[in-house]
Write a protein that holds these residues in place. Sequence first.
Motif, mmCIF file in Angstrom:
data_model
loop_
_atom_site.group_PDB
_atom_site.id
_atom_site.type_symbol
_atom_site.label_atom_id
_atom_site.label_comp_id
_atom_site.label_asym_id
_atom_site.label_seq_id
_atom_site.Cartn_x
_atom_site.Cartn_y
_atom_site.Cartn_z
ATOM 1 N N VAL A 10 0.833 -1.482 0.543
ATOM 2 C CA VAL A 10 -0.159 0.077 0.348
ATOM 3 C C VAL A 10 0.680 1.288 -0.023
ATOM 4 C CG1 VAL A 10 -1.205 1.927 1.613
ATOM 5 C CG2 VAL A 10 -1.930 -1.614 1.054
ATOM 6 N N GLU A 11 1.693 1.288 1.013
ATOM 7 C CA GLU A 11 2.916 2.602 1.316
ATOM 8 C C GLU A 11 3.631 2.774 -0.352
ATOM 9 O OE1 GLU A 11 6.207 4.775 0.825
ATOM 10 O OE2 GLU A 11 6.257 2.306 0.716
ATOM 11 N N SER A 12 3.816 1.560 -0.779
ATOM 12 C CA SER A 12 4.421 1.532 -2.517
ATOM 13 C C SER A 12 3.711 1.769 -3.556
ATOM 14 C CB SER A 12 5.137 0.114 -2.403
ATOM 15 O OG SER A 12 5.781 0.247 -4.008
ATOM 16 N N GLN A 13 2.199 1.685 -4.436
ATOM 17 C CA GLN A 13 0.924 1.893 -4.116
ATOM 18 C C GLN A 13 0.583 2.323 -4.895
ATOM 19 O OE1 GLN A 13 2.081 -0.477 -7.249
ATOM 20 N NE2 GLN A 13 3.950 -2.191 -6.131
ATOM 21 N N GLN A 14 -0.445 2.831 -3.673
ATOM 22 C CA GLN A 14 -1.023 4.392 -3.385
ATOM 23 C C GLN A 14 -0.323 5.622 -2.943
ATOM 24 O OE1 GLN A 14 -3.794 3.543 -3.470
ATOM 25 N NE2 GLN A 14 -4.230 1.095 -4.285
ATOM 26 N N PHE A 15 0.614 5.446 -1.587
ATOM 27 C CA PHE A 15 1.359 6.656 -0.677
ATOM 28 C C PHE A 15 1.701 7.333 -1.880
ATOM 29 C CE2 PHE A 15 4.103 8.216 2.670
ATOM 30 C CZ PHE A 15 2.463 8.680 3.084
ATOM 31 N N ASN A 16 2.646 6.047 -2.021
ATOM 32 C CA ASN A 16 4.215 7.321 -2.162
ATOM 33 C C ASN A 16 3.645 8.005 -4.246
ATOM 34 O OD1 ASN A 16 7.431 6.658 -2.606
ATOM 35 N ND2 ASN A 16 6.780 6.044 -4.568
ATOM 36 N N PRO A 17 3.245 7.060 -4.761
ATOM 37 C CA PRO A 17 2.595 7.898 -6.149
ATOM 38 C C PRO A 17 2.006 9.110 -5.473
ATOM 39 C CG PRO A 17 2.027 5.875 -6.340
ATOM 40 C CD PRO A 17 2.559 5.567 -5.045
ATOM 41 N N ALA A 18 1.260 9.478 -4.985
ATOM 42 C CA ALA A 18 0.975 10.276 -4.166
ATOM 43 C C ALA A 18 1.650 11.131 -3.501
ATOM 44 C CB ALA A 18 -0.380 10.396 -3.474
ATOM 45 N N ILE A 19 2.028 10.822 -3.008
ATOM 46 C CA ILE A 19 2.529 12.420 -1.910
ATOM 47 C C ILE A 19 4.721 12.419 -2.879
ATOM 48 C CG2 ILE A 19 4.364 9.914 -0.440
ATOM 49 C CD1 ILE A 19 3.488 12.372 1.785
ATOM 50 N N SER A 20 4.921 12.031 -3.649
ATOM 51 C CA SER A 20 6.681 12.004 -4.119
ATOM 52 C C SER A 20 6.426 12.837 -5.264
ATOM 53 C CB SER A 20 7.288 10.727 -4.629
ATOM 54 O OG SER A 20 6.412 9.945 -5.718
ATOM 55 N N PRO A 21 5.239 13.340 -5.954
ATOM 56 C CA PRO A 21 4.579 14.384 -6.115
ATOM 57 C C PRO A 21 5.122 15.558 -5.635
ATOM 58 C CG PRO A 21 3.914 12.457 -7.520
ATOM 59 C CD PRO A 21 4.208 12.552 -6.179
ATOM 60 N N ILE A 22 4.803 15.800 -4.395
ATOM 61 C CA ILE A 22 4.031 16.778 -3.918
ATOM 62 C C ILE A 22 5.429 17.214 -3.384
ATOM 63 C CG2 ILE A 22 3.015 17.474 -1.643
ATOM 64 C CD1 ILE A 22 0.972 15.465 -1.769
ATOM 65 N N PHE A 23 6.011 16.257 -2.958
ATOM 66 C CA PHE A 23 7.419 16.540 -2.936
ATOM 67 C C PHE A 23 8.186 16.854 -3.532
ATOM 68 C CE2 PHE A 23 12.527 14.272 -2.072
ATOM 69 C CZ PHE A 23 12.486 15.331 -1.557
ATOM 70 N N TYR A 24 8.214 16.461 -4.685
ATOM 71 C CA TYR A 24 9.239 16.589 -5.900
ATOM 72 C C TYR A 24 9.200 18.475 -6.207
ATOM 73 C CZ TYR A 24 11.747 17.128 -10.324
ATOM 74 O OH TYR A 24 12.781 17.866 -11.268
ATOM 75 N N GLN A 25 7.601 18.518 -6.320
ATOM 76 C CA GLN A 25 7.623 19.791 -6.386
ATOM 77 C C GLN A 25 7.587 21.565 -5.427
ATOM 78 O OE1 GLN A 25 6.306 21.050 -9.531
ATOM 79 N NE2 GLN A 25 6.032 19.166 -10.183
ATOM 80 N N ILE A 26 7.219 20.736 -4.330
ATOM 81 C CA ILE A 26 8.170 21.806 -2.881
ATOM 82 C C ILE A 26 9.154 22.324 -2.888
ATOM 83 C CG2 ILE A 26 7.578 22.226 -0.714
ATOM 84 C CD1 ILE A 26 4.696 21.589 -1.206
ATOM 85 N N PHE A 27 9.838 20.477 -2.695
ATOM 86 C CA PHE A 27 11.843 20.871 -2.195
ATOM 87 C C PHE A 27 12.066 20.859 -3.223
ATOM 88 C CE2 PHE A 27 9.069 19.416 1.196
ATOM 89 C CZ PHE A 27 9.302 20.336 2.070
ATOM 90 N N VAL A 28 12.060 20.153 -4.226
ATOM 91 C CA VAL A 28 13.524 19.896 -5.364
ATOM 92 C C VAL A 28 12.745 20.231 -6.946
ATOM 93 C CG1 VAL A 28 14.056 17.737 -7.078
ATOM 94 C CG2 VAL A 28 13.349 16.778 -4.884
ATOM 95 N N ALA A 29 11.527 21.155 -7.220
ATOM 96 C CA ALA A 29 11.218 21.438 -8.081
ATOM 97 C C ALA A 29 12.082 22.932 -8.165
ATOM 98 C CB ALA A 29 10.562 21.326 -8.661
ATOM 99 N N PRO A 30 12.142 23.953 -6.913
ATOM 100 C CA PRO A 30 12.920 25.430 -6.780
ATOM 101 C C PRO A 30 14.136 24.858 -7.305
ATOM 102 C CG PRO A 30 10.884 24.367 -5.412
ATOM 103 C CD PRO A 30 11.282 23.273 -5.619
ATOM 104 N N ARG A 31 14.898 23.396 -5.932
ATOM 105 C CA ARG A 31 16.455 23.761 -6.825
ATOM 106 C C ARG A 31 16.936 24.324 -7.758
ATOM 107 N NH1 ARG A 31 19.097 21.684 -2.035
ATOM 108 N NH2 ARG A 31 17.310 21.729 0.284
ATOM 109 N N PHE A 32 15.990 23.385 -9.001
ATOM 110 C CA PHE A 32 16.345 23.742 -10.510
ATOM 111 C C PHE A 32 15.857 24.568 -11.282
ATOM 112 C CE2 PHE A 32 16.729 18.862 -9.205
ATOM 113 C CZ PHE A 32 17.743 18.867 -10.133
ATOM 114 N N GLY A 33 15.492 25.633 -10.299
ATOM 115 C CA GLY A 33 15.253 27.216 -10.515
ATOM 116 C C GLY A 33 13.554 27.245 -11.161
ATOM 117 N N ALA A 34 12.738 26.183 -11.000
ATOM 118 C CA ALA A 34 11.302 25.805 -11.227
ATOM 119 C C ALA A 34 10.228 26.419 -9.837
ATOM 120 C CB ALA A 34 11.097 25.050 -12.371
ATOM 121 N N ALA A 35 9.828 26.844 -11.043
ATOM 122 C CA ALA A 35 8.047 27.359 -10.041
ATOM 123 C C ALA A 35 7.462 26.139 -9.502
ATOM 124 C CB ALA A 35 7.916 28.197 -9.865
ATOM 125 N N PRO A 36 7.233 25.568 -8.011
ATOM 126 C CA PRO A 36 6.649 24.386 -7.546
ATOM 127 C C PRO A 36 5.180 24.573 -9.238
ATOM 128 C CG PRO A 36 6.963 25.674 -5.831
ATOM 129 C CD PRO A 36 7.186 26.393 -7.459
#
Length: 222
Positions: A104-130
């Motif tokens: 459940v973590e891998s197939q349900q939770f992770n696919p939803a939470i990881s894009p939120i994390f990416y947009q908020i924490f990772v994209a700005p490091r590459f100069g992109a707005a979330p």
Amino acid sequence: MVFKLYGSPMSTCTARVKAVLEELNLKYELIPINFGTGEHKQPPHIHRNPFGQVPALEDGDLTLFESRAITRYLANNYHSSGAPDLLKKNDRKAGGVVNVWIEVESQQFNPAISPIFYQIFVAPRFGAAPDQNIIKDNVDKLAKILDVYEARLSKCKYLAGDFFSLADLHHIPYTYYLMATPHASLINSRPHVKAWWEDISSRTDCKKVTDDMQAAAASASK
Ligand code: GS8
């Protein structure tokens, strides 16, 4: 025996493996992989993980990648006395349920939470707005998933039953980052999910890993 863990202290997938090494009282050395120089995409790391990602674990002459495969390997093969049995290996039914919630973590939770994390924490490091549309879609998706968790956790203290398991532990890294965003309300507005999170995130071994994540994130943003 000292395991070699290649990764980054800020990385969620590295933290997942670290948390298991800590819970099982196993000795390891964290060997940092420098994303800034692209070290993860070049030899020798590309030979450890052909997808050019972290983490990778070396156990003698065996090299593994995929954080959840590594955690299962460790919990299956290195159960030391005094450490929790994170897979409930000697209990057929409980072990089966642990595996359900690992999925459940891998197939349900992770696919939803990881894009939120990416947009908020990772994209700005590459100069992109979330991207707010991606965040909103996945916050809505995660809310529905957490409604299922709320119902489950109103019946038992942890996801697989009244015992802490690998299924709970796998949630720690991404949820830790989520709690530093306005979307922490996804957890805090669901009383059983909130109590579960407070319980698992305050475990000494897990806290050690999240403290390291925080320290690494703070020094990277300087
Ligand atoms: C995902 C690894 C991953 O995304 C796992 O090990 O669980 N399913 C794999 N690693 C990220 C860091 S996330 O903490 C990574 O290495 N990203 C760099 C890249 O993809 O180039």
